[in-house]
Write an enzyme that holds these catalytic residues in place. Structure first.
Site, PDB file in Angstrom:
ATOM      1  N   ASN A 189      -2.976   6.849  -0.682  1.00  0.00           N
ATOM      2  CA  ASN A 189      -2.338   6.931   0.632  1.00  0.00           C
ATOM      3  C   ASN A 189      -1.465   8.177   0.745  1.00  0.00           C
ATOM      4  O   ASN A 189      -1.293   8.731   1.828  1.00  0.00           O
ATOM      5  CB  ASN A 189      -1.537   5.663   0.914  1.00  0.00           C
ATOM      6  CG  ASN A 189      -2.473   4.549   1.361  1.00  0.00           C
ATOM      7  OD1 ASN A 189      -3.572   4.825   1.840  1.00  0.00           O
ATOM      8  ND2 ASN A 189      -2.043   3.315   1.207  1.00  0.00           N
ATOM      9  N   HIS A 229      -2.583  -2.165  -6.177  1.00  0.00           N
ATOM     10  CA  HIS A 229      -2.952  -1.793  -4.803  1.00  0.00           C
ATOM     11  C   HIS A 229      -4.466  -1.760  -4.647  1.00  0.00           C
ATOM     12  O   HIS A 229      -5.133  -0.870  -5.175  1.00  0.00           O
ATOM     13  CB  HIS A 229      -2.351  -0.412  -4.459  1.00  0.00           C
ATOM     14  CG  HIS A 229      -2.749   0.061  -3.095  1.00  0.00           C
ATOM     15  ND1 HIS A 229      -2.994   1.381  -2.812  1.00  0.00           N
ATOM     16  CD2 HIS A 229      -2.967  -0.625  -1.937  1.00  0.00           C
ATOM     17  CE1 HIS A 229      -3.346   1.488  -1.542  1.00  0.00           C
ATOM     18  NE2 HIS A 229      -3.345   0.291  -0.994  1.00  0.00           N
ATOM     19  N   SER A 239       0.817  -1.219   0.000  1.00  0.00           N
ATOM     20  CA  SER A 239       0.000   0.000   0.000  1.00  0.00           C
ATOM     21  C   SER A 239       0.847   1.263   0.000  1.00  0.00           C
ATOM     22  O   SER A 239       0.336   2.340  -0.244  1.00  0.00           O
ATOM     23  CB  SER A 239      -0.910  -0.003   1.213  1.00  0.00           C
ATOM     24  OG  SER A 239      -0.142  -0.191   2.366  1.00  0.00           O
ATOM     25  N   GLU A 265      -5.384   0.809  -7.676  1.00  0.00           N
ATOM     26  CA  GLU A 265      -4.260   1.589  -8.204  1.00  0.00           C
ATOM     27  C   GLU A 265      -3.284   0.603  -8.859  1.00  0.00           C
ATOM     28  O   GLU A 265      -2.851  -0.359  -8.219  1.00  0.00           O
ATOM     29  CB  GLU A 265      -3.559   2.363  -7.085  1.00  0.00           C
ATOM     30  CG  GLU A 265      -4.373   3.519  -6.511  1.00  0.00           C
ATOM     31  CD  GLU A 265      -3.621   4.243  -5.387  1.00  0.00           C
ATOM     32  OE1 GLU A 265      -3.695   5.487  -5.331  1.00  0.00           O
ATOM     33  OE2 GLU A 265      -2.960   3.552  -4.572  1.00  0.00           O
TER      34      GLU A 265
END
Ligand code: T1G
Length: 707
Positions: free
Chosen positions: A500, A450, A429, A462
């Site tokens: 993130n 991801h 991540s 992603e």
């Protein structure tokens, strides 16, 4: 080329709706005009005893009004007029002098469903692609061609609001149970069944329908003014709890449905077109319509022009934990692909298989698949404690512990066990893929995929190529992600990728404010009001403080003091608090359900909670995210603003009515954003120093989206 054609089956006329050069039928201006010419001819043709409306498209009946036409609506009056023309148009169907049957196969949405509501008889196929519903509130409007009035009358207020307020569509089996359709058949006999129904109606006349839904409760709640008033006020409470008042369409839909039932159809239609007109020109609706087109456009993006995507028949998953099992289960149920999971011991493998097949069971329970389909899907899941069976995998997704050395070891092992073309995708991540693939023997086959937790529910994926990833690997990962039903955004290989990257500064700032004594529940309430689906503190508990700490560490190492994590996480973990996972976080948990704030956190942090100015909470948390989004955009983490905004909305639920962080900054004005950041930096520290790219864009009068 005409949009409608007539095909005769003896005395029954099939009116085939088939918009040329378009994948779906819409009730566009051209379609409405042509329909207005065809219908009277059918009415006057004595040789025609009944009409069946059917689509010429493979998987679509009618996708509703032409949403493109919304863009040209300038005033509420103009939009109201569009709704009234839709109502008039469908009144012709409702008052057609002969039986009018709709034969539905594929998606029947919005104006398409409203057309069906005007028919004498509704038949639909029991095919997974056949869905019937009213998604208008997802576009910030309400059903504007009579659906807000006719649906509650057909299936009752409660069932109608359940569909309209959530913008839901139902499969044929559920629609039949609700009374939304009259008959369900196999696709192969749709035409015959429709012709037979038409002839029966000619003989027997319009069907008399019993009050629906049946039963005493319905008689009170759906068919008395007082009962409906109660239903409406409960629905309003639920809508306000969910939307925090940020989405006016749902509230107007409740109002209009009630008027249609209490004051009669005509009053309902008038209220409907007025509400539609006022809603269609709101910024909220403009944003949601924009997102619809951005989403459909992104679905068609070709990430690696000219490169051929490998067809994945067998997927390998390394790590059968929560994420690994979610990936395997979703791939099986959405992609109908074989999924072979590997973990260190049989117990873990067994747990993973149970979790993955649990996703299949979930779809069976929700009647999304049949029992025989469930049996076939369950058989696609297997497990092992070694790499047996991985040689023939076209794609292997690694979902092991978030640790660089562990991931590199897994890559080494897989490159020995798998075939030369097997793609290695890591579900890390935050760790840059380049670092994980640094020693790869076949770096062209290494990529990041991801997923977000829980995998079967979160729509975003992603995909992160490195500079050495081959175009074929990129194309294959994106194609497989879409096959899993995911919205795929391709990101540059920077720490934290996109989601993130922008999320962590936001969570960190929230943590800082709690460390300063901001009440946990006040902070979360403020950010819910801003439009986020979950408050930052509750989100940290949900994601898990251990995972949060790991991600924060990677980001701190990559971006230095600016992303230095607030000391709060370390204090929480030192006190054995991992969040919802171990039932100890910022909140108390009872059987996994969040109850109230755990006030002992304040003692742990040595602060006395005191309410803070909500504006300051909103600004500090939101601008920490906006600034990071501008920075990541400046670094090319996403290829355009659309991708950044869609990833933010589908990945962390960034408020859709704001259009995404980049769109929001355009609306605020980049110069204003820079000014606010400078004020925050002066007051709270250099972490709010505006991104250079943002300052430059503001100076040059640029924006993220072309003006
Ligand atoms: N209007 C205009 N264009 C539409 C459209 C619509 N309603 N539906 C689809 N398209 C375009 C889409 O942009 C894309 O274009 C192509 O068709 C294929 O779509 C009066 C006011 C039907 C389930 O909200 O949910 O009725 O990119 O890639 O995955 O009360 O499209 O090829 O140029 O999505 O197979 C309510 C919206 C309207 C349904 C098919 N209806 N559409 O999905 O294909 S408001 C909706 C969908 C209304 C009334 C009110 C999906 C689909 P392009 P696609 P798909």
């Amino acid at each position: 080329m005409p949009i409608f054609r007539i095909e005769r089956d003896g005395d029954v006329a099939f009116l085939v709706f088939d918009t040329p050069n378009a994948p779906v039928n819409t009730l566009s201006r051209a379609a409405r005009e042509e329909f207005a010419q065809v219908l009277p001819t059918l009415a006057d043709d004595a040789s025609v005893t009944a009409v069946v409306l059917i689509s010429g498209k493979a998987d679509n009946f009618i996708a509703g009004a032409d949403i493109e036409e919304f863009g040209s609506l300038r005033t509420a009056e103009e939009a109201g007029a569009l709704s009234r023309s839709g109502q008039e148009f469908l009144r012709w169907v409702e008052e057609f002098p002969k039986p009018f049957v709709v034969a539905i196969h594929g998606s029947c949405l919005g104006g398409g469903c409203e057309t069906a509501l005007c028919a004498t008889w509704r038949i639909a196929t029991d095919h997974p692609k056949t869905v019937i519903g009213l998604p208008e509130t997802m576009l910030g409007v309400l059903p504007g061609a009579g659906g807000s009035v006719r649906l509650p009358r057909l299936i009752g207020l409660r069932a109608a609001l359940d569909i309209i307020l959530a913008g839901k569509s139902e499969r044929a089996a559920k629609a039949l149970k609700l009374g939304l359709i009259d008959e369900m058949v196999h696709p192969a006999i749709l035409r015959q069944a429709a012709a037979a129904a038409a002839r029966r109606l000619v003989k027997e006349g319009k069907p008399s329908r019993a009050p629906n839904p049946p039963g005493l409760v319905a008689a009170i709640l759906d068919r008395t003014t007082l009962g409906r008033k109660l239903v409406a006020s409960m629905a309003r409470k639920q809508v306000l709890k969910k939307t925090q008042g940020n989405y006016p369409a749902q509230l107007r839909a409740i109002e209009v449905a009630l008027i249609g039932l209490d004051q009669g159809r005509e009053a309902g239609f008038a209220a409907e077109s007025k509400a539609f007109g006022e809603l269609a020109v709101t910024d909220v609706s403009r944003k949601l319509v924009g997102l619809f087109f951005a989403d459909t456009a992104m679905k068609k993006d070709d990430p690696a022009p000219g490169a051929k995507a490998a067809e994945v028949r067998r997927l390998g998953v390394i790590g059968a934990g929560f994420m690994g099992a979610g990936i395997a289960g979703t791939a099986v149920t959405q992609g109908w692909v074989e999924a072979r999971m590997k973990d260190a011991d049989l117990k873990s493998v067994g747990r993973g298989i149970k979790a993955a097949t649990g996703i299949v069971d979930g779809r069976l329970k929700r009647k999304r698949i049949t029992r025989s389909e469930a049996t076939r899907l369950t058989a696609l899941v297997s497990g092992t404690v070694d790499y047996s069976g991985f040689k023939s995998c076209e794609l292997v997704i690694e979902a092991v512990f978030e640790d660089l050395d562990v991931k590199r070891k897994v890559l080494r092992e897989l490159e020995q066990a798998a075939g030369p073309h097997t793609i290695f995708a890591t579900n890390t991540s935050t760790i840059p893929i380049t670092q994980i693939g640094a020693e790869a023997a076949r770096p062209g086959n290494v990529i990041g995929m991801h997923f977000f937790s829980p995998v079967e529910k979160m729509p975003l994926l992603e995909v992160i190529p490195t500079d050495r990833t081959s175009p074929e690997t990129i194309a294959s990962a994106v194609a497989f992600g879409r096959r899993m039903g995911k919205k795929v955004v391709v990101c540059k290989d920077r720490p934290g990728f996109w989601v993130n990257r922008i999320l962590l500064p936001y969570l960190s700032e929230a943590g800082r404010m709690v460390g300063e004594g901001t009440p946990i529940d006040q902070l979360d309430r403020v950010m819910l009001k801003v439009g986020f689906p979950v408050g930052p503190m509750a989100l940290m508990d949900e994601v898990g403080l251990v995972v949060g700490q790991k991600a924060a560490k990677v980001m701190h190492e990559a971006f230095g003091a600016r992303l230095e994590p607030s000391p709060l996480l370390a204090s929480m973990l030192a006190d054995q608090r991992q969040g919802r996972k171990n039932g100890r976080g910022f909140y108390h948990y009872h059987e996994g359900h969040k109850t109230g704030v755990d006030d002992s956190v304040y003692d742990l942090l040595g602060v006395r909670p005191a309410p803070r100015d909500p504006k300051e909470i909103e600004q500090r948390c939101l601008y920490a995210m906006l600034n990071e989004a501008a920075m990541a955009y400046g670094e090319g983490v996403v290829k355009n603003a659309r991708d950044g905004d869609l990833a933010s909305i589908f990945g962390i639920g960034f408020p859709p009515f704001r259009g995404g962080p980049l769109r929001l900054m355009d609306d605020l004005g980049l110069a204003n954003v820079v000014q606010t950041l400078e004020q925050l930096a002066a007051k709270h520290g250099p972490r709010f120093t505006p991104a250079e790219s943002l300052v430059r864009m503001a100076k040059e009068g640029k924006s993220f989206y072309p003006a």
